[in-house]
Write a protein that holds these residues in place. Sequence first.
Motif, PDB file in Angstrom:
ATOM      1  N   LEU A 179     -39.956 118.326 165.772  1.00  0.00           N
ATOM      2  CA  LEU A 179     -39.297 118.241 164.470  1.00  0.00           C
ATOM      3  C   LEU A 179     -40.194 117.581 163.424  1.00  0.00           C
ATOM      4  O   LEU A 179     -40.280 118.050 162.276  1.00  0.00           O
ATOM      5  CB  LEU A 179     -37.989 117.454 164.598  1.00  0.00           C
ATOM      6  N   TYR A 180     -40.876 116.521 163.816  1.00  0.00           N
ATOM      7  CA  TYR A 180     -41.729 115.823 162.861  1.00  0.00           C
ATOM      8  C   TYR A 180     -42.924 116.678 162.445  1.00  0.00           C
ATOM      9  O   TYR A 180     -43.327 116.663 161.273  1.00  0.00           O
ATOM     10  CB  TYR A 180     -42.203 114.492 163.449  1.00  0.00           C
ATOM     11  N   VAL A 181     -43.510 117.409 163.384  1.00  0.00           N
ATOM     12  CA  VAL A 181     -44.639 118.281 163.021  1.00  0.00           C
ATOM     13  C   VAL A 181     -44.188 119.355 162.042  1.00  0.00           C
ATOM     14  O   VAL A 181     -44.855 119.614 161.025  1.00  0.00           O
ATOM     15  CB  VAL A 181     -45.255 118.907 164.291  1.00  0.00           C
ATOM     16  N   SER A 201     -46.712 113.737 168.901  1.00  0.00           N
ATOM     17  CA  SER A 201     -46.023 114.791 168.150  1.00  0.00           C
ATOM     18  C   SER A 201     -46.812 116.091 168.192  1.00  0.00           C
ATOM     19  O   SER A 201     -46.227 117.177 168.309  1.00  0.00           O
ATOM     20  CB  SER A 201     -45.809 114.349 166.703  1.00  0.00           C
ATOM     21  N   VAL A 202     -48.133 115.995 168.094  1.00  0.00           N
ATOM     22  CA  VAL A 202     -48.957 117.205 168.168  1.00  0.00           C
ATOM     23  C   VAL A 202     -48.842 117.844 169.547  1.00  0.00           C
ATOM     24  O   VAL A 202     -48.762 119.074 169.681  1.00  0.00           O
ATOM     25  CB  VAL A 202     -50.420 116.863 167.828  1.00  0.00           C
ATOM     26  N   PHE A 243     -48.296 128.506 165.281  1.00  0.00           N
ATOM     27  CA  PHE A 243     -47.097 127.956 165.898  1.00  0.00           C
ATOM     28  C   PHE A 243     -46.311 127.053 164.962  1.00  0.00           C
ATOM     29  O   PHE A 243     -45.230 126.605 165.309  1.00  0.00           O
ATOM     30  CB  PHE A 243     -47.463 127.177 167.165  1.00  0.00           C
ATOM     31  N   VAL A 244     -46.865 126.770 163.787  1.00  0.00           N
ATOM     32  CA  VAL A 244     -46.201 125.844 162.877  1.00  0.00           C
ATOM     33  C   VAL A 244     -45.639 126.556 161.658  1.00  0.00           C
ATOM     34  O   VAL A 244     -44.462 126.415 161.327  1.00  0.00           O
ATOM     35  CB  VAL A 244     -47.171 124.723 162.435  1.00  0.00           C
ATOM     36  N   PHE A 269     -36.309 115.201 175.217  1.00  0.00           N
ATOM     37  CA  PHE A 269     -35.863 114.792 173.891  1.00  0.00           C
ATOM     38  C   PHE A 269     -37.031 114.280 173.052  1.00  0.00           C
ATOM     39  O   PHE A 269     -37.076 114.507 171.836  1.00  0.00           O
ATOM     40  CB  PHE A 269     -34.799 113.702 174.032  1.00  0.00           C
ATOM     41  N   SER A 270     -37.995 113.603 173.673  1.00  0.00           N
ATOM     42  CA  SER A 270     -39.179 113.155 172.947  1.00  0.00           C
ATOM     43  C   SER A 270     -39.983 114.344 172.425  1.00  0.00           C
ATOM     44  O   SER A 270     -40.500 114.302 171.293  1.00  0.00           O
ATOM     45  CB  SER A 270     -40.051 112.281 173.857  1.00  0.00           C
ATOM     46  N   ALA A 271     -40.081 115.399 173.241  1.00  0.00           N
ATOM     47  CA  ALA A 271     -40.774 116.606 172.782  1.00  0.00           C
ATOM     48  C   ALA A 271     -40.030 117.246 171.614  1.00  0.00           C
ATOM     49  O   ALA A 271     -40.653 117.756 170.665  1.00  0.00           O
ATOM     50  CB  ALA A 271     -40.917 117.598 173.937  1.00  0.00           C
TER      51      ALA A 271
END
Length: 621
Positions: free
Chosen positions: A532-534, A372-373, A70-71, A525-527
Amino acid sequence: MLSTNLRTRQLNGTCVSSVDLELFLHYSLIPSLFIILVLSFLQRQKHHKQRDDASHLLGNHFEIIIPLDFVGTFSNRWSYGIAFGATANKIMFLFSEGYQPLQIPQWAQAFVLLIGGMEVGLSHFPFFACLSSEFRLLSSILGFSYSLIWFAVTVLYITECPHGQFLGRYETVLFYWPSLLCLAFLLGRFLHMFVKSLRVHLGWELPMEEKPFLEVHQAQHVKRLLRKPPLHETKKSWFQTRIYEWDPCFQFPSRMIGTTVLAFICLYLFVVIELCMFVYVRDELDVFEGELEKYITSVNQTGTLTPVILQVKELMSVTKGVWLVTVLPAALTCVTYLFHILACYRKHMKRLWAGNKHFLPLKFHNPSSAESVVAIARYSGWQIAYILWGYLIIHVVQSLCGMLIMYSLVLPVIHNQGLEMLQGLGIGTLTISIVLGLMILQVWIAATFFLQPKMSTADKQKPLALNNRKAFHNFNYFLFFYNVLLGLGACLSRLLISCILGTWLIARIDRTIMQNGYEGADMGFSAWIGMLYVDHYHTNPVLVSFCNILLTGHRERKLQRAIKYWYLNQSAGPRISTRSRTRWLLLQTLVNNPRLVMLRKSRPGHGSRDFPQILLTCSES
């Protein structure tokens, strides 16, 4: 005499198919588990370690196969996306909370939906596992067989009962043709995999290379960063400037492609379901209108309730028309949101790669690693749900706007009240224009009389320094009472604009609709930020390129140590020390990027003070 469409609905109401798709979903877990176990036993562990538990009994021939990464998956993106599309009907079944295998209390409904989601995921797991397995020949056979079973069962279900009770003819076809198309694509994909792997097995073609650690587009992105920017940029077209510009050095991961494809299909199915509900409600309203017509006829249109009944009939007629007309604009709005979200994903990722976090709220500059994960798992499902609920809310808002237009502009003209409508519209427009004019007049007076002149002719505006203070204080005093009344209208306009923008942007998970300081309350929005960070930490091209250089060097050194007399294979030319080569590359990098010289640490005794002058001389030569 009944119409053909109505007869079709009645006949199909008694149609009972020999295929129960919900029951077949349960039984499909048997071949699904069989395929998963077969591929897992064949999957070799790359980093096998003996452990104290019983797992070492399986040796080096068992590893839990993953459906997809998924990444960091950038290959087979559209195949994975179509595989996600094949699950659309089941997801909509879960979305409507139609999954009720057990009679349980209401408070335990979340557990049932969790079990249903896991069952749907397990039943469609072989599609993804066969696409990602290293054993292409066997996985293509298993994937083709499993896809063929689902395709045959779906076709049989459609052919036995093609019509429905709401839309009439071919209602079932309208529901299931996206899944059939996705299954047909998977059949073709697995057939292509089988032919290609068979040719490799027979020795007619060379085997495919392993998945590279560094993707081609990531390497191209790093090369573009190291290259000097062109002096004259190429002229961009209107489409590239205003809408979208394709970037060959950027690719969307499989997760984003799969989410977008599945969101499109789910949105289509949601619109079809909404049309079915509209047809049902319309038929009920037609029956109610028939009863009202009978009452009006019985009283010879002279009853006291006749005007009210006529207004109710007009309201129902206008509502039905406006609701049906606004289906397409609401759906197109959500479709544009899906494309815009992809564009924003690329824009935000490039900003994070460049170290720019200013577009994020301050509290999201250092998000929690655990959240984030979790966000990477939440995003896809939440994005689809936001699109579906957003469509419904946008449709309601557009219908209300359509009703306002009908009752304000259209119906007065139909009822021969056009002059009164124009008079009221003119008075309202004039009132708003005068209010806005007075607000603009205040700004003009302040800029003309209450600010000191410009300090330079090059200044764009006057400095924020008061002039004519006595007149300014009288100006403030007399406008104080008027601005109290004006503030009431400004407050209502603020509320109205916030409601319209909030409902219009409810489907946009990539931007928050909360005010500054309350962004953390927006879970969608937090998700998005966590996702984005992951991706930023795991797919940054510069970081991946650096890791690829380390891995490549490690493999080369390991190979050299494995060959006992490796130096015999070296060329007889002059040998260059590693230190000299590193210094030469450093000099070349600093010549191409002179600004980096000022950022280097100066060490006494190494000629660091004279190095900028030497570098300047080298660059000029």
